[in-house]
Design a protein around this motif. Structure first.
Motif, mmCIF file in Angstrom:
data_model
loop_
_atom_site.group_PDB
_atom_site.id
_atom_site.type_symbol
_atom_site.label_atom_id
_atom_site.label_comp_id
_atom_site.label_asym_id
_atom_site.label_seq_id
_atom_site.Cartn_x
_atom_site.Cartn_y
_atom_site.Cartn_z
ATOM 1 N N GLN A 70 -2.939 1.150 -10.744
ATOM 2 C CA GLN A 70 -3.104 1.397 -9.043
ATOM 3 C C GLN A 70 -2.263 1.920 -8.188
ATOM 4 O O GLN A 70 -2.850 2.583 -7.419
ATOM 5 N N GLY A 71 -0.742 1.312 -8.096
ATOM 6 C CA GLY A 71 0.585 1.855 -7.396
ATOM 7 C C GLY A 71 0.452 3.297 -7.314
ATOM 8 O O GLY A 71 1.227 3.916 -6.292
ATOM 9 N N TRP A 72 0.147 3.594 -8.695
ATOM 10 C CA TRP A 72 0.927 5.219 -9.285
ATOM 11 C C TRP A 72 -0.446 6.051 -7.758
ATOM 12 O O TRP A 72 -0.296 7.611 -6.925
ATOM 13 N N ALA A 73 -1.777 5.548 -7.230
ATOM 14 C CA ALA A 73 -2.371 6.819 -6.693
ATOM 15 C C ALA A 73 -1.662 6.574 -5.503
ATOM 16 O O ALA A 73 -1.596 7.881 -4.367
ATOM 17 N N TYR A 74 -0.350 5.316 -4.670
ATOM 18 C CA TYR A 74 0.216 5.469 -3.161
ATOM 19 C C TYR A 74 0.746 6.568 -4.050
ATOM 20 O O TYR A 74 1.187 6.849 -3.063
ATOM 21 N N ILE A 75 1.675 6.720 -4.582
ATOM 22 C CA ILE A 75 2.905 7.280 -5.487
ATOM 23 C C ILE A 75 2.687 8.182 -5.411
ATOM 24 O O ILE A 75 3.563 9.726 -5.245
ATOM 25 N N ASP A 76 1.757 9.264 -5.520
ATOM 26 C CA ASP A 76 1.510 10.427 -6.414
ATOM 27 C C ASP A 76 0.680 10.644 -4.557
ATOM 28 O O ASP A 76 0.905 12.339 -4.015
ATOM 29 N N ARG A 77 0.659 10.464 -3.655
ATOM 30 C CA ARG A 77 0.396 10.302 -2.065
ATOM 31 C C ARG A 77 1.670 10.437 -1.508
ATOM 32 O O ARG A 77 1.238 10.149 -0.254
ATOM 33 N N GLY A 78 2.593 10.236 -2.168
ATOM 34 C CA GLY A 78 4.061 9.492 -1.636
ATOM 35 C C GLY A 78 3.792 9.015 -0.605
ATOM 36 O O GLY A 78 5.036 9.126 0.296
ATOM 37 N N LYS A 79 3.206 7.324 -0.590
ATOM 38 C CA LYS A 79 3.567 6.463 -0.101
ATOM 39 C C LYS A 79 3.888 5.098 -1.290
ATOM 40 O O LYS A 79 4.212 5.866 -2.145
ATOM 41 N N GLU A 80 4.391 4.223 -0.552
ATOM 42 C CA GLU A 80 5.081 3.608 -1.097
ATOM 43 C C GLU A 80 3.846 2.129 -1.331
ATOM 44 O O GLU A 80 2.715 1.958 0.014
ATOM 45 N N LEU A 92 11.662 4.641 -7.670
ATOM 46 C CA LEU A 92 11.061 5.509 -8.278
ATOM 47 C C LEU A 92 11.778 6.649 -8.679
ATOM 48 O O LEU A 92 13.182 6.537 -7.933
ATOM 49 N N HIS A 93 12.366 6.323 -10.576
ATOM 50 C CA HIS A 93 12.949 7.251 -10.775
ATOM 51 C C HIS A 93 12.980 7.129 -12.045
ATOM 52 O O HIS A 93 11.438 7.226 -12.972
#
Length: 171
Positions: A42-52, A19-20
């Protein structure tokens, strides 16, 4: 090279699975996926939760958005080059560059005329001419808006040359 191998090379150019934020962009980027341009990934939902995000989401994103449109390109080296360029410039701009090289109308649409011209061209000549056209495009972009793009020019040129080396070395 098959899609998965081409994707690995693209991800290297995109900085890997990290992430950058680029200095001239308004939002974050993960694995080369810019949130502002692709807010529904759909990956943003993981990133928003602090997950990869699962790698499959990255893989599906690149396949659907940037590789699949070029699947009818017969030469694998040409297909891989167009895929990599589309990740950087988008499908329409990539097709426009290819159309300029091929001397067909530059509408940015990969229709039957453009596809036939790509498939009928000498892969070696097309790859060489496309890479030169791509570098000229980057230079013109940086010259047109130096405040925003000049800092990227060397990296863009290096990226084009790296992609050229992949497809030139591929068997």
């Amino acid at each position: 090279m098959a899609f998965k191998e081409a994707l690995q090379k693209v991800l290297q150019l995109e900085g890997g699975l990290r992430l950058h934020r680029n200095p001239t962009e308004d939002s974050i980027t993960y694995a080369g996926i810019y949130r502002k341009a692709h807010p529904d990934w759909q990956g943003w939902a993981y990133i928003d939760r602090g997950k990869e995000p699962p790698f499959e989401l990255v893989e599906d994103f690149y396949y659907s958005n940037f590789y699949k449109p070029f699947e009818q390109v017969k030469d694998e080296k040409v297909r891989d080059l167009l895929f990599e360029t589309a990740v950087n410039l988008g499908i329409r701009q990539t097709v426009r560059l290819a159309q300029r090289v091929l001397g067909v109308p530059t509408d940015g649409i990969l229709g039957p005329q453009t596809l036939s011209a790509i498939n009928g061209a000498s892969p070696e000549e097309f790859i060489k001419d496309f890479t030169l056209t791509r570098i000229a495009f980057y230079a013109a972009l940086a010259n047109k808006n130096p405040r925003k793009y000049a800092l990227y020019l060397r990296g863009w040129i290096n990226r084009a040359l790296e992609a050229l080396s992949w497809v030139s070395l591929a068997s």
